[in-house]
Motif scaffolding. Structure first.
Motif, PDB file in Angstrom:
ATOM      1  N   ILE A   1       0.855  -1.194   0.000  1.00 46.01           N
ATOM      2  CA  ILE A   1       0.000   0.000   0.000  1.00 46.01           C
ATOM      3  C   ILE A   1       0.891   1.245   0.000  1.00 46.01           C
ATOM      4  N   THR A   2       0.578   2.217  -0.843  1.00 41.88           N
ATOM      5  CA  THR A   2       1.265   3.513  -0.826  1.00 41.88           C
ATOM      6  C   THR A   2       0.255   4.603  -0.511  1.00 41.88           C
ATOM      7  N   LEU A   3       0.719   5.620   0.144  1.00 37.44           N
ATOM      8  CA  LEU A   3      -0.120   6.763   0.493  1.00 37.44           C
ATOM      9  C   LEU A   3       0.299   7.966  -0.333  1.00 37.44           C
ATOM     10  N   SER A   4      -0.683   8.698  -0.862  1.00 37.17           N
ATOM     11  CA  SER A   4      -0.398   9.914  -1.620  1.00 37.17           C
ATOM     12  C   SER A   4      -1.573  10.869  -1.474  1.00 37.17           C
ATOM     13  N   SER A   5      -1.346  12.099  -1.867  1.00 38.20           N
ATOM     14  CA  SER A   5      -2.389  13.114  -1.784  1.00 38.20           C
ATOM     15  C   SER A   5      -2.351  13.990  -3.029  1.00 38.20           C
ATOM     16  N   ASP A   6      -3.536  14.315  -3.554  1.00 44.23           N
ATOM     17  CA  ASP A   6      -3.642  15.169  -4.731  1.00 44.23           C
ATOM     18  C   ASP A   6      -3.652  16.655  -4.370  1.00 44.23           C
ATOM     19  N   ILE A   7      -4.055  16.941  -3.169  1.00 45.15           N
ATOM     20  CA  ILE A   7      -4.172  18.345  -2.759  1.00 45.15           C
ATOM     21  C   ILE A   7      -2.969  18.765  -1.926  1.00 45.15           C
ATOM     22  N   ASP A   8      -2.716  20.048  -1.895  1.00 46.90           N
ATOM     23  CA  ASP A   8      -1.592  20.596  -1.141  1.00 46.90           C
ATOM     24  C   ASP A   8      -2.125  21.290   0.118  1.00 46.90           C
ATOM     25  N   ALA A   9      -2.952  20.573   0.870  1.00 44.44           N
ATOM     26  CA  ALA A   9      -3.559  21.136   2.073  1.00 44.44           C
ATOM     27  C   ALA A   9      -2.585  21.078   3.238  1.00 44.44           C
ATOM     28  N   ALA A  10      -2.889  21.856   4.259  1.00 45.29           N
ATOM     29  CA  ALA A  10      -2.035  21.895   5.441  1.00 45.29           C
ATOM     30  C   ALA A  10      -2.872  21.660   6.690  1.00 45.29           C
ATOM     31  N   VAL A  11      -2.224  21.133   7.692  1.00 43.87           N
ATOM     32  CA  VAL A  11      -2.827  20.926   8.999  1.00 43.87           C
ATOM     33  C   VAL A  11      -2.142  21.893   9.955  1.00 43.87           C
ATOM     34  N   LYS A  12      -2.942  22.652  10.695  1.00 42.19           N
ATOM     35  CA  LYS A  12      -2.377  23.604  11.651  1.00 42.19           C
ATOM     36  C   LYS A  12      -2.401  22.997  13.042  1.00 42.19           C
ATOM     37  N   ILE A  13      -1.289  23.142  13.726  1.00 42.19           N
ATOM     38  CA  ILE A  13      -1.188  22.735  15.122  1.00 42.19           C
ATOM     39  C   ILE A  13      -0.871  24.005  15.896  1.00 42.19           C
ATOM     40  N   GLU A  14      -1.809  24.431  16.739  1.00 40.23           N
ATOM     41  CA  GLU A  14      -1.579  25.659  17.475  1.00 40.23           C
ATOM     42  C   GLU A  14      -2.205  25.587  18.857  1.00 40.23           C
ATOM     43  N   THR A  15      -1.682  26.377  19.740  1.00 45.79           N
ATOM     44  CA  THR A  15      -2.188  26.452  21.093  1.00 45.79           C
ATOM     45  C   THR A  15      -3.559  27.110  21.059  1.00 45.79           C
ATOM     46  N   SER A  16      -4.550  26.482  21.685  1.00 47.54           N
ATOM     47  CA  SER A  16      -5.886  27.079  21.711  1.00 47.54           C
ATOM     48  C   SER A  16      -5.884  28.236  22.712  1.00 47.54           C
ATOM     49  N   LYS A  17      -6.562  29.287  22.339  1.00 43.06           N
ATOM     50  CA  LYS A  17      -6.553  30.512  23.125  1.00 43.06           C
ATOM     51  C   LYS A  17      -7.964  30.990  23.397  1.00 43.06           C
ATOM     52  N   GLU A  18      -8.130  31.644  24.529  1.00 40.39           N
ATOM     53  CA  GLU A  18      -9.397  32.276  24.859  1.00 40.39           C
ATOM     54  C   GLU A  18      -9.464  33.624  24.140  1.00 40.39           C
TER      55      GLU A  18
END
Length: 107
Positions: free
Chosen positions: A47-64
């Motif tokens: 099995i190989t993994l690939s993606s067609d889109i150039d999306a991003a995942v954000k990791i950030e500190t949640s703030k009030e």
């Protein structure tokens, strides 16, 4: 100019995390690829993994989020007024001394 502006802001700290990772980077990580394969392709081989889109995942500190209402005449000083509001509410501390404007809404 009559009316008011509601400014929404958050307090930023030195230790806050704010990182963006692309889907491509995620899929190249062996641990993540192995987890995805075992969860969604259990029992399959080669099995190989690939993606067609150039999306991003954000990791950030949640703030009030905090708000302050000011006059429309004070538009040029919104950041200063948000900082003053945070100071008055005693939100600013040793490593949390910066303010980021999140939203500006006219009433």
């Amino acid at each position: 100019m009559d009316g008011n502006i509601v400014v929404t802001y958050k307090i930023l700290c030195e230790t806050d995390l704010n990182k963006e990772i692309t889907i491509k980077e995620l899929l190249q990580n062996e641990k993540i690829a192995k987890t995805i394969k075992s969860e969604f392709a259990k029992g399959y081989r080669n099995i190989t993994l690939s993606s067609d889109i150039d999306a991003a995942v954000k990791i950030e500190t949640s703030k009030e989020l905090h708000t302050v209402e000011v006059s429309k005449n004070d538009f040029a000083d919104l950041l200063v007024l948000a900082e003053e509001d945070a100071n008055n509410k005693k939100l600013l501390k040793k490593d949390c001394e910066r303010v980021e404007l999140v939203n500006i809404e006219t009433l």
